[in-house]
Motif scaffolding. Structure first.
Motif, mmCIF file in Angstrom:
data_model
loop_
_atom_site.group_PDB
_atom_site.id
_atom_site.type_symbol
_atom_site.label_atom_id
_atom_site.label_comp_id
_atom_site.label_asym_id
_atom_site.label_seq_id
_atom_site.Cartn_x
_atom_site.Cartn_y
_atom_site.Cartn_z
ATOM 1 N N LYS A 14 42.971 26.519 30.365
ATOM 2 C CA LYS A 14 41.852 27.424 30.129
ATOM 3 C C LYS A 14 40.514 26.697 30.256
ATOM 4 C CE LYS A 14 42.296 30.772 27.183
ATOM 5 N NZ LYS A 14 42.490 31.615 25.982
ATOM 6 N N ASP A 18 37.852 27.915 32.880
ATOM 7 C CA ASP A 18 36.518 28.275 32.393
ATOM 8 C C ASP A 18 35.443 27.560 33.207
ATOM 9 O OD1 ASP A 18 37.436 29.951 30.394
ATOM 10 O OD2 ASP A 18 37.370 28.413 28.830
ATOM 11 N N ARG A 42 47.686 33.740 32.953
ATOM 12 C CA ARG A 42 46.407 33.123 33.297
ATOM 13 C C ARG A 42 45.714 33.899 34.422
ATOM 14 N NH1 ARG A 42 46.439 31.354 29.137
ATOM 15 N NH2 ARG A 42 46.786 29.209 28.448
ATOM 16 N N GLU A 45 44.144 36.913 32.869
ATOM 17 C CA GLU A 45 43.014 36.561 32.002
ATOM 18 C C GLU A 45 41.750 36.244 32.802
ATOM 19 O OE1 GLU A 45 45.281 34.476 28.169
ATOM 20 O OE2 GLU A 45 44.522 33.242 29.810
ATOM 21 N N TYR A 46 41.931 35.622 33.956
ATOM 22 C CA TYR A 46 40.786 35.169 34.747
ATOM 23 C C TYR A 46 40.567 36.007 36.008
ATOM 24 C CZ TYR A 46 40.380 31.232 31.603
ATOM 25 O OH TYR A 46 40.188 30.465 30.471
#
Length: 343
Positions: A14, A18, A42, A45-46
């Protein structure tokens, strides 16, 4: 557009993702993990809707043909990831430590050289603003040449999982941050070390949660490290707490924002030389900072310009040698030489 495949989609990924989404011209082309659902998580999430998801790094690299690989796997898998990346003509940025053994570290560096690829390590503490300020201040000669470097690291995290079962947990999992920072701050060349490990009665780790080490960093510089993963109360910063003694004064850093120095002044109070406060200059605009973001940007710049990143593996092996030297010393119960030739 630079295409990257990230391998290893655990918690640490993460921080990488980020940082990556703040960089224009960087695209995550693939996510790889032994647990496909974790990689899918993942991706959701992104919002990486176009990323190829897989459990085989070779297969994803073959399909995506990226420019680089981001390695966020456990250390034991690092050599295999590196060799796969270089075989597919990819540059490689890897989480620390560079490898899980001296032999694997040398094998990875040799493979990077043969492939003529950029290879760097996320030694992100170098990109902390106060680490940069300290190095620049000492280089100025304001308090003379550093002679003694002391760092304390006392935190008590309950990680759970593999850390609580691994050997040499403090030295192998965390101490390289402090060791590398010390080597950078005083431009040290590690020559030898004496280290002792122990397990306090209150520890929840299997082995190696506490350690003390004394390093010879060459040119009259000695570095002492004292640390624990199970020290409750009065915890230090994750960057540690530092005292650097030089020929004409000292510098203190609490690991947060507390950074101060004193220089010898004229006269004495009895048998003690007088000292006076001296300013540690603010961050220089030329200093590269930013943790993971700064290192990823440096890595990309190196690929684009044909230069070498500061945390290149061929130099970082010296910091890793400090870790393995400390482990060898702790196991042998004696001082050991550190052989850390730049690759």
């Amino acid at each position: 557009m630079m295409k990257v495949v990230l391998v290893g989609c655990g918690a640490m990924s993460k921080q990488w993702l980020d940082a990556a989404r703040q960089i224009d011209g960087l695209a995550i082309a693939g996510l790889v993990d032994l647990d496909a659902e974790r990689a899918q998580t993942r991706a959701r999430e992104y919002d990486l809707t176009k990323a190829v998801i897989g459990t085989s790094l070779d297969a994803v690299l073959e399909e995506t043909k990226p420019d680089a690989v981001f390695d966020v796997v456990v250390p034991a898998a690092r050599r295999a990831v590196a060799l796969s990346a270089f075989a597919h003509h990819c540059h490689l940025l890897t989480e620390k430590p560079l490898a899980d053994s001296p032999e694997n570290a040398r094998a990875i560096i040799d493979a990077a050289r043969r492939a003529d690829r950029v290879h760097a390590v996320v030694q992100n503490r170098r990109y902390v603003a106060n680490v940069r300020r300290i190095r620049r201040f000492l280089d100025s000669g304001a308090i003379g040449k550093p002679t003694s470097i002391h760092a304390d690291f006392f935190i008590a995290p309950h990680f759970g999982g593999f850390r609580e079962e691994m050997d040499h947990v403090l030295l192998l999992d965390m101490a390289i941050h402090t060791f590398d920072a010390a080597r950078y701050i005083v431009a040290g060349e590690p020559a030898s070390v004496y280290c002792q490990e122990w397990e306090p009665a209150s520890s929840w780790y299997r082995q190696g949660s506490s350690a003390s080490a004394v390093f010879d960093l060459g040119d009259g510089k000695v570095f002492t490290y004292a640390g624990s993963w199970c020290a409750d109360g009065f915890r230090t910063s994750w960057e540690g707490s530092w005292r650097i003694v030089a020929e004409r004064g000292s510098l203190l850093w609490d690991g947060h924002d507390g950074l101060k120095a004193e220089v010898v002044a004229s006269g004495r109070d009895g048998i003690i030389d007088k000292t006076q406060a001296i300013e540690v200059p603010a961050l220089d605009p030329a200093d590269r900072v930013g943790g993971h973001l700064g290192i990823i940007q440096d890595f990309i710049r190196a690929i684009e310009t044909g230069t070498e990143p500061e945390t290149r593996g061929a130099d970082n092996i010296k910091s890793l040698a400090m870790v393995f030297g400390a482990i060898e010393s702790a196991e042998a119960g004696r001082r050991v030489a550190i052989e850390a030739q730049e690759g």
